[in-house]
Design a protein around this motif. Structure first.
Motif: not given
Length: 799
Positions: A461-470, A733-735
């Motif tokens: 989510g908003l932690s912005n850890t990935t942009h879709g890789e993997g 945000l998790d729901t």
């Protein structure tokens, strides 16, 4: 008091009065709650009020060598400090089923956070400081934390000199309750199986995590009694446990429900009720106790963590042959509702499937872990997690579609449960699975847009850890069965008092029950029933208290069924009295009074043909009609303690889920995109409220699937995360999106044909999410909640 109703009420379509059964009427407390104006129990105030504080044990298992209260008593502003030795009567324990819980610890403490002493002071901070000055000398004992340590030959007993009605049929004193269920011949059925799958499953300890911590206000009365304003789930059960400890008759302990900020089972047991009353009676002043969030984690029971071993067999054409399972529930230091949870877990351990040959055992342990008891789903949640994982394993081994495999084995009306009891109302398991599978799938790669990635739609989510890789998508299905109402011979009834009178020229109905409104919407439904049965628009809901007969607990999805039935029954009796008044007043003027089937609709008396005979206000002018009546569901019986056979349940609810998840397999992050649900509700009394219950239960199931767990140190039995900083619950945000398909197949035994709905979606949502994650990753994932290290293989520190 009117005679109790022992017969099922007929299914009716409802009147044409606005706001009746079947309409989405709005909650009377809804606006107040969302604007922050609703008065919860923690908002209560009284002139000259004192504040109570509880001193809790800092260790999980220890002898109490000494308690020194001198410094605390000497503090300015402190009015009382009480320990076990100050309790006023010989009754010093309480409990829902087994009275094994001390009001204040005596001799030893059995779990981290157990109440040891209580303080009353003129300011909450003074009370907290005084409690901190109480000196307790502990001699620590080894902790019992699992089945191995609880049942070892040299195991310490959590409860010495145990003497209760469960002791005769359990193999060890550290087992609270044991329920076997045996039917058919599992060994022979195993020989017929073409495939056999086994699984070891672990279900974590979940907290109810209601947003309003425990609170109450005890006010001493002039007659020597006490009036307790309390947030609870069952006023009369509280009363039954409180009065003997205080040494008062029940009529001198008056209880009124105050605003409840959620419950989910965590308020079935007492928390500070007795403590507040003791301090109020000792000081002669009103005493208020409000837990902070840290205290709340220690102040109520939690969902039983469980270890489950399952073995299923099936033929090559997909028919289940047998089930052999063992369920071990950790009940913690005190019994609470563990015996009933064991009964549910064992009797529902097969799930909504046809299995002729079963060998089932469920037990609950006494340990030094936190006490566990009622939580939404009540034993059936843990079992559903295991049997649904087994269904996926079997389908995979047979090369079958997991939904079609479930549908092939689905129970239906008339199916015998493993207890030998037939399901005597609609059981549309196959249809629910068909419906949920047919619901439209959410779009792929929703995070992508022409303006760039929307990280809110990605794992992390908003932690912005990935942009879709993997990121990999997975889809999973699950279905569950939950009993409705109290079971195993419990006299499950409710009481309602209904009054009709004319106020300012308009007929008004007042409904008075002891039902605890904890957010489920009973206050809305009761008004709808009164409008439907009495034909009035204006309905007043009297505050719940103990001045009316018991309504039982707001749990087991039972309140709309049982208290709704009581309100309906009382309204029907009031209606007959009103019509009798009308016949007496106006019958000679119109023969239809005597010959027609008369209805009350829209404030008028009408014939079944629609002819208006009179205004209700004219009939009731100068008259007040009041009835207090009970309603019982059909009787049940205890399960046989040797074979588990017996008609233990009265009704069942069914829900099916499809989960769609996206998993970042490199980082171990999960985003639940959608949790679609199909559920049979019998009759939708308030469609908007039904939707809210299904979506709320679904979200709680999501929580335990991927984030919620009370972590207990296995070496010390201490709780490691008693705060919302470390105990995580789903936010908005998790729901995910939760589309719902509501099926209405009436149960002819229930008022309006309704079916309890609040718990079933909590069962199937958890295994559906796990199934979807397995589908995305190919991992076995046999525990809840799923943590990042389970998905990546990285071992994180427990520190």
């Amino acid at each position: 008091m009117a005679s109790p109703s022992g017969t099922p009420t007929k299914i009716t379509q409802g009147s044409r009065t606005k706001g009746g059964i079947g309409e989405s009427t709005l909650r009377p407390d809804g606006t107040l709650k969302v604007t922050g104006e609703f008065a919860y129990s923690s908002d209560m105030w009284h002139e000259d009020m004192l504040w109570g504080q509880i001193l809790r044990s800092t260790v999980a298992h220890a002898e109490i060598v000494s308690i020194d209260t001198g410094e605390a008593l000497a503090m300015p502003g402190v009015y009382a400090v009480l320990t076990y030795d100050d309790l006023p009567t010989d009754v010093k324990n309480y409990g829902l089923e087994i009275q094994d819980t001390p009001v204040l610890a005596h001799g030893k403490v059995r779990h981290h956070g157990e109440p040891v002493a209580i303080v009353a002071a003129d300011h909450p901070e003074t009370a907290r400081r005084a409690a901190a000055k109480i000196k307790v000398d502990y001699r620590e004992l080894p902790v019992i934390t699992d089945e191995a340590s609880a049942t070892a030959p040299d195991a310490l007993l959590v409860h010495e000199n145990r003497d209760d009605h469960h002791a005769g049929h359990v193999p060890h004193p550290n087992i609270v309750h044991r329920q076997p269920i045996v039917r058919g011949d599992v060994a022979a059925a195993r020989e017929r199986a073409d495939v056999i799958v086994t699984g070891e499953y672990t279900f974590g300890m979940q907290d109810q995590a209601f947003l309003g911590p425990e609170s109450g206000l005890a006010v001493p009365e002039e007659d020597g009694g006490v009036h307790l304003y309390i947030a609870t789930q069952w006023l009369h059960s509280d009363l039954r446990q409180i009065a003997p400890v205080l040494g008062l008759p029940e009529d001198k302990v008056r209880m009124t429900l105050s605003g409840v900020g959620g419950a989910f089972g965590g308020r079935e047991d007492l928390s500070m009720q007795i403590h507040a009353c003791l301090l109020a009676l000792r000081t002669g002043k009103p005493v208020k106790i409000v837990y902070n969030r840290f205290e709340s984690f220690f102040g109520h029971v939690h969902r039983h963590p469980a270890k489950l071993h399952y073995e299923h067999g099936a033929t090559k054409d997909g028919k289940l042959t047998h089930l052999k399972c063992r369920i071990v529930l950790d009940g913690g230091a005190y019994a609470s509702a563990s015996p009933a949870v064991v009964g549910n877990a064992s009797s529902l351990s097969v799930g909504p499937y046809v299995v002729e040959d079963v060998d089932i055992e469920a037990i609950a342990l006494y340990t030094n872990n936190p006490p566990c008891g009622a939580m939404r789903g009540f034993g059936a949640v843990q079992a559903c997690f295991a049997y649904e994982a087994q269904m996926d394993k079997l389908a995979a081994k047979l090369g079958m579609d997991p939904v079609e495999f479930r549908r092939l084995n689905a129970m239906e009306q008339g199916t015998l449960l493993p207890t030998g009891q037939p399901v005597d109302s609609p059981a549309p398991v196959a249809e629910l699975l068909r419906r949920v599978k047919a619901m439209p799938m959410p779009p792929e790669r929703q995070w992508e847009s022409s303006e760039g990635a929307d990280v809110r739609q990605l794992p992390g989510g908003l932690s912005n850890t990935t942009h879709g890789e993997g990121v990999v998508r997975g889809v999973g299905y699950a279905v569950g069965i939950k009993n409705v109402g109290f079971s195993e011979g419990f006299d499950d009834y409710s009481t309602a008092k209904v009054r009709m009178e004319v106020v300012a020229g308009e007929p008004v109905a007042t409904v008075h029950t002891a039902m605890a409104e904890v957010g489920q919407g009973g206050v809305t439904v009761h008004a709808q029933i009164a409008r439907t049965e009495l034909g009035v628009t204006q309905v007043t809901i009297h505050p719940a208290d103990t001045q009316v007969g018991s309504a039982g607990s707001t749990s087991a999805s039972r309140q709309t069924y049982v208290t709704g039935g009581a309100v309906k029954n009382s309204c029907e009796l009031v209606r007959e009295k009103v019509l009798e008044i009308g016949r007496r007043k106006f019958g000679s003027y119109h023969p239809a009074w005597a010959t027609a089937e008369l209805l009350l609709e829209g404030g008028k008396v009408v014939t079944d043909g629609g002819e208006v005979l009179s205004d209700l206000a004219d009939v009731l002018e100068g008259e007040t009609v009041e009835v207090e009546a009970e309603w019982r569901h059909r009787p049940t019986e205890p399960f046989d303690l040797r074979t588990g056979q017996g008609n233990g349940h009265v009704q069942y609810s069914f829900a099916a889920h499809r989960a769609v998840v996206e998993v970042d397999t490199e980082l171990g992050l999960v985003k639940v995109i959608e949790l679609a649900c199909a559920q049979d509700v019998g009759k939708s009394l308030n469609p908007l409220s039904v939707l809210g219950q299904i979506q709320g239960g679904t979200t709680q199931g999501l929580g335990v699937a991927v984030m919620e767990e009370i972590v207990v140190d296995p070496k010390t039995a201490k709780v490691k995360n008693p705060s919302f900083t470390d105990y995580l619950i789903p936010t908005i945000l998790d729901t995910p999106t939760i589309p719902v398909d509501v099926l209405e197949l009436a149960d002819e035994h229930a008022p309006y044909g309704l079916r309890g709905i609040g718990e079933a979606p909590t069962l199937s949502s958890t295994p559906a999410v796990l199934a979807a994650i397995r589908n995305a990753t190919g991992l076995e994932l046999n525990r809840t909640p799923v943590r990042p290290e389970h998905l990546t293989g990285t071992q994180l520190s427990e520190g």
